[in-house]
Design an enzyme around this catalytic site. Structure first.
Site, PDB file in Angstrom:
ATOM      1  N   HIS A  20      46.135  33.037  37.963  1.00 47.45           N
ATOM      2  CA  HIS A  20      45.695  33.584  36.735  1.00 47.45           C
ATOM      3  C   HIS A  20      47.219  32.847  35.132  1.00 47.45           C
ATOM      4  CE1 HIS A  20      44.345  37.295  38.231  1.00 47.45           C
ATOM      5  NE2 HIS A  20      43.000  36.158  38.291  1.00 47.45           N
ATOM      6  N   HIS A  75      35.722  36.604  34.695  1.00 48.44           N
ATOM      7  CA  HIS A  75      36.641  36.528  36.064  1.00 48.44           C
ATOM      8  C   HIS A  75      36.950  34.716  36.724  1.00 48.44           C
ATOM      9  CE1 HIS A  75      40.492  37.196  37.533  1.00 48.44           C
ATOM     10  NE2 HIS A  75      40.444  37.470  38.198  1.00 48.44           N
ATOM     11  N   ASP A 114      39.631  31.867  37.105  1.00 54.95           N
ATOM     12  CA  ASP A 114      39.740  31.456  38.420  1.00 54.95           C
ATOM     13  C   ASP A 114      39.528  30.193  38.254  1.00 54.95           C
ATOM     14  OD1 ASP A 114      41.338  33.464  38.969  1.00 54.95           O
ATOM     15  OD2 ASP A 114      39.136  34.161  40.185  1.00 54.95           O
ATOM     16  N   HIS A 127      38.370  30.414  45.406  1.00 54.99           N
ATOM     17  CA  HIS A 127      39.672  29.455  45.119  1.00 54.99           C
ATOM     18  C   HIS A 127      39.037  28.105  46.392  1.00 54.99           C
ATOM     19  CE1 HIS A 127      41.591  32.310  42.731  1.00 54.99           C
ATOM     20  NE2 HIS A 127      41.435  33.508  43.733  1.00 54.99           N
TER      21      HIS A 127
END
Length: 316
Positions: free
Chosen positions: A85, A243, A247, A270
């Site tokens: 973030h 979101h 990321d 991720h």
């Protein structure tokens, strides 16, 4: 970024601090952001023990974990988790050089988005430095797949993200977000999108030592009835994919330089973001390092390839 490329590197005008708890370890943590010289990059500094001043340069080579968050450094030594973030905010606002002093091992989750980092940097101010910024320009497609999931970089005149997610839960379903990215777009469309999870997963995560600091104040939670249980509801109708875009921006900021190109993913996360970035940077024919050499009124900036040292942050 987007179609707007900045000529010079930047840093903060003054130091600024934020405090909170880590979303996974649940421990209080304080962080101070301070101005840094040109070509410093983003450097995390841990508490000094007198003999050692641990530090980690935010780069793809420093990634050591991608389970539920992005972790930098040595998990058995100095490390910093949940950096995505923060890195997204730095990436979007065009901040190149910052010292990050942290007294813990995980960035504070704050409200679960990047908005409070943006507010902090606005308060500190952004200063332009008299050194040209370099960019990673994607020259050819690079793609990585993992089952039904995939991610790819493609050449593009600007910086663009096209992110698509697909969840079985009807609260999320299939969503996509596609946009060129600059500071204005990030502030308006992405920065406030919060991390999210499922109530049914909480006990399993707690038992594994994760989500110990998670709460309705910093996460969107989907209940057993497939409905969002947060009283305020969603901040964007498609907050979940926004979101995921946030990321992805934070993970790709670990390239060590902004990229000129398009990043696309389907059912990513991720681990896939990091794998795609390393795939790109490991192929010297897939990208080039460029900088702006001139800009004339009414015309696009001219970008030229430049040579780089072997220890450049984007080297894998």
């Amino acid at each position: 970024m987007g179609n707007e490329l900045f000529d010079c590197q930047t840093t903060l005008k003054s130091s600024i601090s934020v405090s909170g708890v880590g979303v996974h370890n649940g421990k209080p943590v304080s962080v101070q952001f301070s101005p840094a010289d040109p070509d410093t990059g983003i450097v995390f500094h841990g508490p000094s023990d007198g003999a050692d001043d641990p530090e980690i340069r935010a780069s793809a080579g420093a990634i050591s974990g991608t389970d539920l968050c992005t972790l930098l450094g040595d998990p058995r030594g100095f490390h910093v988790g949940t950096v995505e973030h923060l890195m997204a905010a730095l990436f979007a606002l065009g901040i190149d050089n910052v010292h990050v002093e942290i007294d813990g091992t995980e960035m504070p989750i704050l409200d679960g988005s990047a908005a409070m980092f943006v507010d902090a940097f606005d308060q500190a101010g952004i200063e332009t430095q008299a050194v040209r910024r370099r960019y990673i320009r994607v020259r050819k497609p690079v793609r990585i797949e993992n089952g039904a999931s995939w991610a790819e970089f493609r050449p593009y005149d600007g910086t663009r993200f096209e992110i698509e997610i697909d969840f079985e839960s009807p609260a999320i379903g299939r969503q996509s977000f596609k946009s060129d990215i600059d500071a204005k777009v990030f502030r308006r469309d992405i920065s406030r999108a919060r991390t999210f999870g499922f109530l049914k997963d909480v006990e399993r995560l707690w038992a594994a030592g994760y989500a110990l600091g998670s709460s309705l104040e910093n996460s969107v939670v989907i209940g057993e009835d497939h409905k969002v249980i947060n009283v305020e509801g969603l901040l964007y109708e498609d907050e979940f994919v926004r979101h995921k875009t946030l990321d992805a921006m934070g993970d790709l900021a670990l390239a060590g330089a902004r990229f000129i190109g398009m990043f696309r993913s389907y059912r990513g996360g991720h681990k896939l973001n990091a794998a795609a970035l390393k795939q790109l940077l490991s192929d010297s024919s897939a990208f080039e390092i460029v900088e702006t050499v001139s800009r004339e009124r009414g015309r696009s900036a001219e970008m030229v390839q430049v040579s780089t040292p072997v220890y450049a942050p984007w080297a894998i």
